[in-house]
Design a protein around this motif. Structure first.
Motif, PDB file in Angstrom:
ATOM      1  N   ALA A 125      55.612  59.913 -22.114  1.00  0.00           N
ATOM      2  CA  ALA A 125      55.715  58.158 -23.072  1.00  0.00           C
ATOM      3  C   ALA A 125      54.423  58.766 -23.580  1.00  0.00           C
ATOM      4  CB  ALA A 125      55.807  56.925 -22.222  1.00  0.00           C
ATOM      5  N   VAL A 126      53.641  58.419 -23.251  1.00  0.00           N
ATOM      6  CA  VAL A 126      52.046  59.259 -23.907  1.00  0.00           C
ATOM      7  C   VAL A 126      51.947  59.628 -25.336  1.00  0.00           C
ATOM      8  CG1 VAL A 126      50.794  57.935 -21.888  1.00  0.00           C
ATOM      9  CG2 VAL A 126      50.989  59.855 -21.674  1.00  0.00           C
ATOM     10  N   THR A 127      52.931  60.665 -25.361  1.00  0.00           N
ATOM     11  CA  THR A 127      52.737  62.072 -26.788  1.00  0.00           C
ATOM     12  C   THR A 127      53.408  62.121 -27.344  1.00  0.00           C
ATOM     13  OG1 THR A 127      51.728  64.248 -26.846  1.00  0.00           O
ATOM     14  CG2 THR A 127      53.708  64.099 -24.912  1.00  0.00           C
ATOM     15  N   THR A 128      53.364  62.294 -28.361  1.00  0.00           N
ATOM     16  CA  THR A 128      54.216  62.546 -29.306  1.00  0.00           C
ATOM     17  C   THR A 128      54.774  63.655 -29.228  1.00  0.00           C
ATOM     18  OG1 THR A 128      52.755  61.090 -31.134  1.00  0.00           O
ATOM     19  CG2 THR A 128      55.071  62.821 -32.338  1.00  0.00           C
ATOM     20  N   TYR A 129      54.424  65.204 -28.796  1.00  0.00           N
ATOM     21  CA  TYR A 129      54.931  66.004 -28.866  1.00  0.00           C
ATOM     22  C   TYR A 129      54.255  66.842 -27.618  1.00  0.00           C
ATOM     23  CZ  TYR A 129      56.750  71.143 -30.296  1.00  0.00           C
ATOM     24  OH  TYR A 129      57.095  72.002 -29.977  1.00  0.00           O
ATOM     25  N   SER A 130      55.181  67.914 -27.927  1.00  0.00           N
ATOM     26  CA  SER A 130      54.473  69.037 -26.507  1.00  0.00           C
ATOM     27  C   SER A 130      55.599  70.066 -26.670  1.00  0.00           C
ATOM     28  CB  SER A 130      53.761  68.740 -24.972  1.00  0.00           C
ATOM     29  OG  SER A 130      53.442  70.125 -24.087  1.00  0.00           O
ATOM     30  N   SER A 131      55.578  71.103 -26.567  1.00  0.00           N
ATOM     31  CA  SER A 131      56.354  72.528 -26.192  1.00  0.00           C
ATOM     32  C   SER A 131      56.194  72.580 -25.241  1.00  0.00           C
ATOM     33  CB  SER A 131      55.826  73.763 -26.743  1.00  0.00           C
ATOM     34  OG  SER A 131      54.414  73.850 -26.513  1.00  0.00           O
ATOM     35  N   THR A 132      55.872  72.276 -24.321  1.00  0.00           N
ATOM     36  CA  THR A 132      55.630  72.596 -23.010  1.00  0.00           C
ATOM     37  C   THR A 132      56.013  71.488 -21.786  1.00  0.00           C
ATOM     38  OG1 THR A 132      54.058  74.297 -22.663  1.00  0.00           O
ATOM     39  CG2 THR A 132      55.185  73.547 -20.357  1.00  0.00           C
ATOM     40  N   ASP A 133      57.559  71.037 -21.481  1.00  0.00           N
ATOM     41  CA  ASP A 133      58.051  69.695 -21.152  1.00  0.00           C
ATOM     42  C   ASP A 133      59.002  70.533 -19.209  1.00  0.00           C
ATOM     43  OD1 ASP A 133      59.404  67.541 -19.559  1.00  0.00           O
ATOM     44  OD2 ASP A 133      60.739  67.719 -21.362  1.00  0.00           O
ATOM     45  N   ILE A 134      57.849  69.896 -18.512  1.00  0.00           N
ATOM     46  CA  ILE A 134      57.777  70.140 -17.314  1.00  0.00           C
ATOM     47  C   ILE A 134      59.057  69.171 -15.889  1.00  0.00           C
ATOM     48  CG2 ILE A 134      55.649  71.810 -16.908  1.00  0.00           C
ATOM     49  CD1 ILE A 134      54.235  69.644 -15.066  1.00  0.00           C
ATOM     50  N   THR A 135      59.584  68.144 -16.725  1.00  0.00           N
ATOM     51  CA  THR A 135      60.462  67.565 -16.775  1.00  0.00           C
ATOM     52  C   THR A 135      61.105  67.961 -15.554  1.00  0.00           C
ATOM     53  OG1 THR A 135      59.732  66.280 -18.073  1.00  0.00           O
ATOM     54  CG2 THR A 135      61.993  65.396 -16.027  1.00  0.00           C
ATOM     55  N   ALA A 136      62.184  69.357 -15.349  1.00  0.00           N
ATOM     56  CA  ALA A 136      63.351  69.120 -14.553  1.00  0.00           C
ATOM     57  C   ALA A 136      62.908  70.125 -13.714  1.00  0.00           C
ATOM     58  CB  ALA A 136      64.270  70.344 -15.710  1.00  0.00           C
ATOM     59  N   ALA A 137      61.528  71.162 -13.886  1.00  0.00           N
ATOM     60  CA  ALA A 137      60.862  71.723 -12.281  1.00  0.00           C
ATOM     61  C   ALA A 137      60.104  70.801 -11.474  1.00  0.00           C
ATOM     62  CB  ALA A 137      59.915  72.899 -13.102  1.00  0.00           C
ATOM     63  N   VAL A 138      60.020  69.598 -11.788  1.00  0.00           N
ATOM     64  CA  VAL A 138      59.330  68.677 -11.081  1.00  0.00           C
ATOM     65  C   VAL A 138      60.795  67.859 -10.604  1.00  0.00           C
ATOM     66  CG1 VAL A 138      58.604  66.602 -11.076  1.00  0.00           C
ATOM     67  CG2 VAL A 138      57.602  67.800 -12.358  1.00  0.00           C
ATOM     68  N   ILE A 139      61.817  67.441 -11.111  1.00  0.00           N
ATOM     69  CA  ILE A 139      63.222  67.510 -10.731  1.00  0.00           C
ATOM     70  C   ILE A 139      63.266  68.107  -9.577  1.00  0.00           C
ATOM     71  CG2 ILE A 139      64.999  66.247 -10.995  1.00  0.00           C
ATOM     72  CD1 ILE A 139      64.590  65.402 -13.644  1.00  0.00           C
ATOM     73  N   GLN A 140      63.574  69.387  -9.569  1.00  0.00           N
ATOM     74  CA  GLN A 140      63.513  70.776  -9.013  1.00  0.00           C
ATOM     75  C   GLN A 140      63.417  70.662  -7.992  1.00  0.00           C
ATOM     76  OE1 GLN A 140      63.273  74.379 -10.070  1.00  0.00           O
ATOM     77  NE2 GLN A 140      65.470  75.114  -8.582  1.00  0.00           N
ATOM     78  N   LYS A 141      61.928  70.166  -7.535  1.00  0.00           N
ATOM     79  CA  LYS A 141      61.424  69.884  -6.953  1.00  0.00           C
ATOM     80  C   LYS A 141      61.211  68.822  -6.401  1.00  0.00           C
ATOM     81  CE  LYS A 141      57.698  73.539  -8.120  1.00  0.00           C
ATOM     82  NZ  LYS A 141      58.173  74.572  -7.245  1.00  0.00           N
ATOM     83  N   VAL A 142      61.412  67.801  -6.909  1.00  0.00           N
ATOM     84  CA  VAL A 142      61.143  67.145  -6.173  1.00  0.00           C
ATOM     85  C   VAL A 142      62.797  66.865  -4.321  1.00  0.00           C
ATOM     86  CG1 VAL A 142      61.984  63.869  -6.111  1.00  0.00           C
ATOM     87  CG2 VAL A 142      60.127  64.915  -7.099  1.00  0.00           C
ATOM     88  N   LYS A 143      63.601  67.831  -5.656  1.00  0.00           N
ATOM     89  CA  LYS A 143      64.701  67.425  -4.875  1.00  0.00           C
ATOM     90  C   LYS A 143      64.408  68.312  -3.499  1.00  0.00           C
ATOM     91  CE  LYS A 143      67.366  66.076  -7.817  1.00  0.00           C
ATOM     92  NZ  LYS A 143      69.295  66.053  -9.491  1.00  0.00           N
ATOM     93  N   GLN A 144      63.881  69.200  -3.511  1.00  0.00           N
ATOM     94  CA  GLN A 144      63.608  70.025  -2.148  1.00  0.00           C
ATOM     95  C   GLN A 144      63.443  69.357  -0.858  1.00  0.00           C
ATOM     96  OE1 GLN A 144      61.039  73.666  -3.941  1.00  0.00           O
ATOM     97  NE2 GLN A 144      62.892  74.057  -4.610  1.00  0.00           N
TER      98      GLN A 144
END
Length: 144
Positions: A125-144
């Protein structure tokens, strides 16, 4: 005119000497790899979050009922004190319920960032753009 030329020559020599003497790491530091993570999306994907949110909602309703019962007939300043006191109690209870969620998400962000070779992670929410989004990887680790 001669003084100006001498001064410029001395300054140029100083800058050249500083450039030569300056450590290479300071002169050409590599750019840090930055990623983003959508914490709201991660939190919404957290296992059991619906039950935790429901418990929080029930606690808030109970606190409101408690306030309504105890504040009957109180003067305005006493109602305000009661409201602040109940609010502090609820905030402490909320922190107890949400602390394990925050800690697990934080660990997952750190692990996903390390896996991706990322040095800095920003909230999406605090940035306009980044080529690297790790959201999916974080969700996967949270669900482990």
């Amino acid at each position: 005119m001669r003084k100006i030329t001498d001064t410029i020559s001395i300054m140029a020599a100083m800058f050249l000497a500083l450039g030569i003497l300056m450590p290479l790491s300071v002169r050409a530091a590599p750019a840090e790899k930055i990623a983003i993570v959508d914490i709201q999306q991660v939190t919404a994907s957290y296992p059991g979050i619906d039950a935790i949110l429901q418990k929080l909602e029930n606690m808030r309703k109970a606190a409101q009922n408690d306030y309504n019962q105890r504040s009957k007939g109180m003067a305005a300043d006493k109602r305000r004190e009661l409201s602040i006191s109940i609010g502090r109690e609820e905030s402490a209870k909320e922190d107890v319920l949400l602390k394990p969620v925050r800690e697990k998400i934080q660990k997952a962000v750190k692990a996903a960032a390390a896996d991706a070779g990322v040095a800095v992670v920003l909230e999406a929410a605090v940035t306009t753009y980044s080529s690297t989004d790790i959201t999916a990887a974080v969700i996967q680790k949270v669900k482990q």
